[in-house]
Design an enzyme around this catalytic site. Structure first.
Site, mmCIF file in Angstrom:
data_model
loop_
_atom_site.group_PDB
_atom_site.id
_atom_site.type_symbol
_atom_site.label_atom_id
_atom_site.label_comp_id
_atom_site.label_asym_id
_atom_site.label_seq_id
_atom_site.Cartn_x
_atom_site.Cartn_y
_atom_site.Cartn_z
ATOM 1 N N CYS A 1 0.950 -1.237 0.010
ATOM 2 C CA CYS A 1 0.019 0.072 -0.129
ATOM 3 C C CYS A 1 0.734 1.361 0.057
ATOM 4 O O CYS A 1 1.939 1.386 0.800
ATOM 5 C CB CYS A 1 -0.734 0.001 1.352
ATOM 6 S SG CYS A 1 -1.964 1.340 1.253
ATOM 7 N N HIS B 1 -8.747 -4.330 -2.109
ATOM 8 C CA HIS B 1 -7.710 -3.308 -1.334
ATOM 9 C C HIS B 1 -8.282 -2.044 -1.143
ATOM 10 O O HIS B 1 -8.235 -1.275 -0.174
ATOM 11 C CB HIS B 1 -6.366 -3.546 -2.196
ATOM 12 C CG HIS B 1 -5.491 -2.724 -1.640
ATOM 13 N ND1 HIS B 1 -4.133 -3.198 -0.803
ATOM 14 C CD2 HIS B 1 -5.333 -1.414 -1.328
ATOM 15 C CE1 HIS B 1 -3.244 -2.284 -0.485
ATOM 16 N NE2 HIS B 1 -4.045 -1.042 -0.498
ATOM 17 N N GLU B 2 -8.834 -1.354 -2.379
ATOM 18 C CA GLU B 2 -9.041 -0.034 -2.559
ATOM 19 C C GLU B 2 -10.364 0.362 -1.718
ATOM 20 O O GLU B 2 -10.587 1.108 -1.026
ATOM 21 C CB GLU B 2 -9.213 0.491 -3.823
ATOM 22 C CG GLU B 2 -7.836 0.173 -4.750
ATOM 23 C CD GLU B 2 -7.034 1.108 -4.043
ATOM 24 O OE1 GLU B 2 -6.843 1.994 -2.944
ATOM 25 O OE2 GLU B 2 -5.544 0.404 -4.236
ATOM 26 N N HIS C 1 -9.977 0.545 1.889
ATOM 27 C CA HIS C 1 -9.577 1.792 2.435
ATOM 28 C C HIS C 1 -10.902 2.728 2.717
ATOM 29 O O HIS C 1 -11.000 3.451 3.693
ATOM 30 C CB HIS C 1 -8.876 2.568 1.378
ATOM 31 C CG HIS C 1 -7.409 2.338 1.237
ATOM 32 N ND1 HIS C 1 -6.732 2.619 2.385
ATOM 33 C CD2 HIS C 1 -6.561 1.752 0.357
ATOM 34 C CE1 HIS C 1 -5.094 2.138 2.065
ATOM 35 N NE2 HIS C 1 -5.432 1.657 0.670
#
Ligand SMILES: [Zn+2]
Ligand SMILES: [Zn+2]
Length: 391
Positions: A323, A370-371, A374
């Site tokens: 990241c 993953h995004e 966030h």
């Protein structure tokens, strides 16, 4: 005064049908009475000398909101109380810099009086309109971003306004004016007149509107300038990275939104990363950029309000998750083999898509996970920890 005369004519023709003069007189008397100021009104109007500005009401106060919601009544022209009221309304306008209009209800008097800045006239003078009426309007409208003195601290709300209006109004001497007004000034008149109808603006506080802090941060530089990437190694940054983000309203005409998107992309371009989420540039909004490794040319695409709505039953172990916000750390994470996602595009369309790809050359499904993590304050290091715990 022509408007009273008109009103009387209507009453006469209506009641004449019943041939009831007595009732007619009674109605006429009531109309005349309603023009006189009440004691309560007078106590507000004469609460200070004529050069003292009024205090504006706030729509955020429930009691004051009730006053703002009332329908206003006509007033007498050629009248000392009206003159005094208008004088203080002008003072109120001049005291509040940038204010382009003021309606009597905004200072607590439910009467049909507005003052508007005439941007359509040389010198942009402030002009008074007593008992104004919009007699005709265009069908075409334009959206204006408006603020209101009765909504202190609120950010501009988008409101539809007619491009052209015909307005009839009186001046202090009781002279009737009839005018065609266009564009911004027409919008200003419509805003002010909304108050007379008890409209607490079509303005509501948009829960998705960018906050002042967000705007300051996004608009601090040109849209080609990368925003700073927030890091877990900086305490204040990590607090932002751990926060839940909220949606944005898809709108390619929203300058702030477009600037944010472009500056996120610029930030990503300074790295070798394959995705970025808005919290990584300090903005807790549901926006992500993803490199579509599964598409020809591997384009970077932006997604608004993305959500994982379905997952495959099986998970995989993904090697080398990393990241931009967690410098110097790579790890093996547990990820869904495929995800069903929903998102909006800038044109306002809503989409559903199944994304696959967990290999080392096409790991698009992992990038999305993953995004989107966030946006929920989750970092890839949490996914490693989870794996270790379940071992
Ligand atoms: Zn207003
Ligand atoms: Zn990341």
């Amino acid at each position: 005064m022509r408007f009273i005369f008109l009103f009387t004519l209507i009453s006469v023709s209506f009641l004449g049908f019943y041939n009831c003069k007595k009732q007619n007189d009674l109605i006429e008397q009531k109309i005349v009475d309603s023009l006189f100021y009440t004691q309560a009104e007078k106590s507000i109007i004469f609460s200070a000398d004529s050069t003292t500005p009024f205090t504006c009401l706030s729509a955020l106060d429930s009691q004051q909101l009730q006053i703002l919601k009332k329908t206003s009544r006509n007033v007498k022209t050629n009248n000392d109380t009206t003159n005094y009221l208008v004088h203080r309304m002008y003072r109120t306008l001049f005291q509040n810099q940038g204010l382009t209009n003021l309606a009597a209800p905004e200072i607590g008097i439910n009467r049909n009086i507005i003052i508007v800045q005439r941007l359509d006239k040389t010198g942009s003078p402030y002009e008074l309109m007593i008992n104004p009426k919009i007699t005709q309007h265009s069908t075409s409208t334009t959206v204006y971003a408006e603020t209101c003195i009765t909504l202190p601290g609120a950010y501009p709300a988008n409101v539809d306004r007619y491009n052209l209006i015909f307005v009839e109004y009186y001046d202090l001497q009781g002279v009737l004016h009839s005018e065609m007004i266009e564009n911004q000034t027409a919008a200003t008149v419509q805003h002010a007149m909304t108050h007379l109808g008890g409209g607490v603006l079509p303005l509501t506080i948009d829960p998705l509107a960018f906050t002042g802090q967000e705007i300051d941060s996004i608009m601090s530089d040109a849209d080609s300038i990368p925003m700073r990437i927030f890091l877990t190694t900086i305490h204040s940054d990590s607090l932002i990275l751990r926060k839940q983000s909220i949606d944005v309203r898809p709108d390619s005409n929203d300058l702030v939104l477009m600037t944010l998107i472009k500056r996120m992309r610029a930030a990503l371009a300074t790295t070798t990363g394959v995705g970025i989420a808005a919290p990584q540039v300090g903005i807790n909004r549901n926006i992500i950029w993803v490199k579509r490794l599964d598409k020809t040319g591997k384009p970077f695409e932006v997604y608004l309000n993305p959500k994982i709505v379905m997952t495959s039953s099986n998970t995989i172990l993904f090697n080398g998750d990393g990241c931009l916000s967690v410098p110097g750390v790579n790890g093996r994470t547990q990820r869904w083999a495929a995800v069903g996602i929903e998102y909006d595009l800038l044109d306002g369309t809503h989409h559903t898509e199944v994304v696959q790809g967990t290999s080392s050359t096409n790991f698009t499904a992992v990038i999305f996970q993953h995004e989107i993590d966030h946006l929920n304050g989750i970092l890839f290091i949490d996914r490693i920890a989870k794996l270790l715990q379940t071992k």
